[in-house]
Each structure stands twice: as structure tokens, then as C-alpha cells.
Design an enzyme around this catalytic site. Sequence first.
Site, PDB file in Angstrom:
ATOM      1  N   GLY A 233       0.867  -1.192   0.000  1.00  0.00           N
ATOM      2  CA  GLY A 233       0.000   0.000   0.000  1.00  0.00           C
ATOM      3  C   GLY A 233       0.896   1.232   0.000  1.00  0.00           C
ATOM      4  O   GLY A 233       2.065   1.174  -0.403  1.00  0.00           O
TER       5      GLY A 233
ATOM      6  N   ILE B 249       2.379   2.848   2.439  1.00  0.00           N
ATOM      7  CA  ILE B 249       3.592   2.793   3.260  1.00  0.00           C
ATOM      8  C   ILE B 249       4.612   1.837   2.622  1.00  0.00           C
ATOM      9  O   ILE B 249       5.804   2.137   2.545  1.00  0.00           O
ATOM     10  CB  ILE B 249       3.252   2.390   4.713  1.00  0.00           C
ATOM     11  CG1 ILE B 249       2.304   3.432   5.327  1.00  0.00           C
ATOM     12  CG2 ILE B 249       4.525   2.252   5.553  1.00  0.00           C
ATOM     13  CD1 ILE B 249       1.665   3.013   6.651  1.00  0.00           C
TER      14      ILE B 249
ATOM     15  N   ARG C 161       1.251  -5.105  12.060  1.00  0.00           N
ATOM     16  CA  ARG C 161       0.418  -5.332  13.239  1.00  0.00           C
ATOM     17  C   ARG C 161       0.889  -6.596  13.927  1.00  0.00           C
ATOM     18  O   ARG C 161       1.352  -7.534  13.259  1.00  0.00           O
ATOM     19  CB  ARG C 161      -1.054  -5.552  12.854  1.00  0.00           C
ATOM     20  CG  ARG C 161      -1.865  -4.295  12.645  1.00  0.00           C
ATOM     21  CD  ARG C 161      -2.121  -3.558  13.968  1.00  0.00           C
ATOM     22  NE  ARG C 161      -2.882  -2.336  13.776  1.00  0.00           N
ATOM     23  CZ  ARG C 161      -2.356  -1.134  13.515  1.00  0.00           C
ATOM     24  NH1 ARG C 161      -1.058  -0.982  13.437  1.00  0.00           N
ATOM     25  NH2 ARG C 161      -3.135  -0.077  13.367  1.00  0.00           N
TER      26      ARG C 161
ATOM     27  N   GLU D 235       0.355  -6.952  22.255  1.00  0.00           N
ATOM     28  CA  GLU D 235       1.070  -5.788  22.806  1.00  0.00           C
ATOM     29  C   GLU D 235       0.170  -4.983  23.739  1.00  0.00           C
ATOM     30  O   GLU D 235      -1.052  -5.010  23.571  1.00  0.00           O
ATOM     31  CB  GLU D 235       1.606  -4.902  21.661  1.00  0.00           C
ATOM     32  CG  GLU D 235       0.521  -4.269  20.802  1.00  0.00           C
ATOM     33  CD  GLU D 235       1.095  -3.481  19.628  1.00  0.00           C
ATOM     34  OE1 GLU D 235       1.908  -4.014  18.856  1.00  0.00           O
ATOM     35  OE2 GLU D 235       0.704  -2.314  19.487  1.00  0.00           O
TER      36      GLU D 235
ATOM     37  N   HIS E 246       5.740   0.220  19.111  1.00  0.00           N
ATOM     38  CA  HIS E 246       4.700   0.656  18.158  1.00  0.00           C
ATOM     39  C   HIS E 246       4.778   2.174  17.935  1.00  0.00           C
ATOM     40  O   HIS E 246       3.820   2.900  18.207  1.00  0.00           O
ATOM     41  CB  HIS E 246       3.306   0.248  18.667  1.00  0.00           C
ATOM     42  CG  HIS E 246       2.259   0.226  17.591  1.00  0.00           C
ATOM     43  ND1 HIS E 246       1.170  -0.612  17.609  1.00  0.00           N
ATOM     44  CD2 HIS E 246       2.120   0.962  16.448  1.00  0.00           C
ATOM     45  CE1 HIS E 246       0.415  -0.393  16.539  1.00  0.00           C
ATOM     46  NE2 HIS E 246       0.981   0.562  15.815  1.00  0.00           N
ATOM     47  N   ILE E 247       5.948   2.602  17.432  1.00  0.00           N
ATOM     48  CA  ILE E 247       6.168   4.053  17.284  1.00  0.00           C
ATOM     49  C   ILE E 247       6.387   4.482  15.839  1.00  0.00           C
ATOM     50  O   ILE E 247       6.907   5.570  15.586  1.00  0.00           O
ATOM     51  CB  ILE E 247       7.391   4.524  18.129  1.00  0.00           C
ATOM     52  CG1 ILE E 247       8.645   3.682  17.818  1.00  0.00           C
ATOM     53  CG2 ILE E 247       7.066   4.539  19.603  1.00  0.00           C
ATOM     54  CD1 ILE E 247       9.944   4.283  18.340  1.00  0.00           C
TER      55      ILE E 247
HETATM   56  C1  8YV Z   1      -1.043   4.320  15.449  1.00  0.00           C
HETATM   57  C2  8YV Z   1      -0.646   2.723  13.507  1.00  0.00           C
HETATM   58  O1  8YV Z   1      -0.231   5.126  16.210  1.00  0.00           O
HETATM   59  O2  8YV Z   1      -1.886   4.171  12.151  1.00  0.00           O
HETATM   60  C3  8YV Z   1      -1.632   3.011  12.449  1.00  0.00           C
HETATM   61  O3  8YV Z   1      -2.178   2.035  11.879  1.00  0.00           O
HETATM   62  O4  8YV Z   1      -0.222   1.647  13.676  1.00  0.00           O
HETATM   63  C4  8YV Z   1      -0.153   3.834  14.340  1.00  0.00           C
HETATM   64  O5  8YV Z   1       0.138   4.926  13.537  1.00  0.00           O
HETATM   65  C5  8YV Z   1      -1.618   3.242  16.327  1.00  0.00           C
HETATM   66  O6  8YV Z   1      -2.459   2.411  15.611  1.00  0.00           O
HETATM   67  C6  8YV Z   1      -2.396   3.834  17.505  1.00  0.00           C
HETATM   68  O7  8YV Z   1      -3.635   4.324  17.119  1.00  0.00           O
END
Ligand code: 8YV
Length: 337
Positions: free
Chosen positions: A166, A168, A249, A278, A296-297
Site C-alpha cells: 500500500g 507505506i 500489526r 502488545e 509501536h512508534i
Molecule cells: C497508530 C498505527 O499510532 O496508524 C496506524 O495504523 O499503527 C499507528 O500509527 C496506532 O495504531 C495507535 O492508534
Amino acid sequence: MNTQTNTSLAHKPKILVARAIFPEALVKLEAFYEVHSNQSDQLMSAEALQKALSDVQGALVTGSERIDASALALAKDLKVVANISVGYNNFDIPAMNAAGVMATNTPDVLTDTTADFGFALLMATARRITESEHWVRAGKWDQWSIVNNPLGMDLHNSTVGIIGMGRIGQGIAKRALGFGMKVIYHNRSQLSAEDEKACGASYVAKESLLQNADHVVLVLPYTAQNHHTIGAAEIALMKPTATLVNIARGGIVDDSALAQALQAGKIFAAGLDVFEGEPQVHPELLKCSNIVLAPHIASATEKTRRAMVDLAIENLQAALDGKEPPSLINTEVFSKA
Ligand code: 8YV
């Protein structure tokens, strides 16, 4: 939960802000809405969330709040739930459709920040950066050495395999081109010839990607079908010198199988920003030295997190004003309204 209510604005539509957001964003919301906000940032229990949704018309949530039939059971006035996240596997879309609740997310605004992070994690993993830092901090660096230093894997001239192409994934591919990498990818559907050209990527079957990539990067959305896209069988196809990066994820990788593979040296290293269950991390992963761990940053720069919150607010406001939100997921709910 520390719930604050601005009672002086009782005539305004009520909304829930399920987690802490930037103070300026809260002030902006308070001009239009009676805001119930959870600025304590403590995750609400399922019961508390159900109750909090029972008398509001809109809600801003994050990927940590599960919006399903049970969460919506008492939500008689709810029109929209705006996710501050592009991924929306926390939404049960059929349940939201059944309840007539619009679901929105935050695409685009985080693409480059997340792709930057994916590339950073890939570099840190291949070049053993956190392992090296631990080594230095532990006082183990007593001399420079040709062979007895942490030796990594090259990125330049290597092949990166991206699963999930996609926005990203394509951003990571473009960055890889700058490093002279060959880019192969696997996705639900093949990109247009034009998009493939823009990121210099060739479509391959998943097995071929796993067998040929020096570095595998996962950027696919979590769905039931994508559960354990990478498990022991897939890892067995990878080169023993390969690295695996997951910025997608938790649940896309079988973390237990990955820990076993890392411990047995079946692949070289892994970089993980997301985990099954997580913020818990599989205890066997924590024992691995050939791993880079992040909480998850991938989207976490101040500029991008502000843009995500702003887009979520724009979505919520549009829905409550009777307009189509810019990033509406379940368009059928809007067209039926
Ligand atoms: C979020 C992410 O910070 O946008 C997403 O899908 O994984 C992250 O950018 C996270 O999901 C918290 O809402």
C-alpha cells in the site's frame, strides 16, 4: 478513568475523546462539543468504553479501543467513531454498519513518517545497532577488531521483499531504491505498471519473495486472513542471512515461532515495532539478542501525530455536520443516512 466533562456546553453535541490528545486539539473540540475526555490516557475497560459511548454522538479513539457490537450495545446516539490510526483492525465494520455508525481512519498523513521508521528499523536490524549499543554499554568493547565486532548484513545491492504494498510499502520501496536495493513485493493485488515503475518494484509470489529477499519487510493490514502470514513454515523458506521487519500489526507474525527461529539462527535478525498481545512482548523474544524492539512508534513524530489527530477531528466534525468525512471507511453508512 479520569473523565472530565465540560458541563457549561450541555447544548452542544456530546463526544468522547477516549485517550489523551494534544491540549490544543482538545480546546478546538471544546469550542463545538461537550467533550468527555480521558486525558489520564489509561486504557478504558470494555465496560467503561461501552458506558462512555452510551450518550455521545461521536468518538475519537485509537487502535487500542475495540469498537464491536458489545462496545456499541448502548450507543443509541452514536454517529461516528474516528480512529486516530490508519489501521482499523480494532473496528468490527459489520457491527458498525449494523449500528449505523460511521468509521473513519487517518491515511496519508502518516505514510512518510511510517516509511522512514520502517527503513530505520530495517537498517538498525541489519546492522545490529541496538545489539552493538548494549555491547558498548555493557563494557564489552575492549578493542577494535576485524572479526570480533558485531558484523551485520548490507542493505546496498541487496534485495528487499515487501509484503503489503500500500502507500507505506511503496514509501519503503522508494527509500530502498536510494540504497541501490532490488525491490520485490507481494500484495493482494498487483500494482499498476506505473506504480511499479515509480517504486522500481517487481511483483512475486509470497514463497518466491521469502526465498529471494535478503530483507523482508511486513506492511500489510491485519485481517483474519493475514493472521500469522509469517510462521515457522514461512521462516523456513527464508535465507539464514535474512532479516525480518514487522511494522504492520501484531498477529501477522507468529511471535513464538519467530523467537524460536531467532534463537536457532534460522534467520539473521528481526526488527519489531508491533507484537501479538502488545504491549506484552513474548518472553522468548526478549531473550533474543539478534532483535531490535520498538513500542509501536512507526508514526510517532510530533508533527505526524498532530496531523493524525487533526484528520480524525476533521472526520468527526464532518460526520456530525452531516457531511461525508474525508476518510470514511464504511461509505454505505453515509449513503444510507
Ligand atoms: C497508530 C498505527 O499510532 O496508524 C496506524 O495504523 O499503527 C499507528 O500509527 C496506532 O495504531 C495507535 O492508534
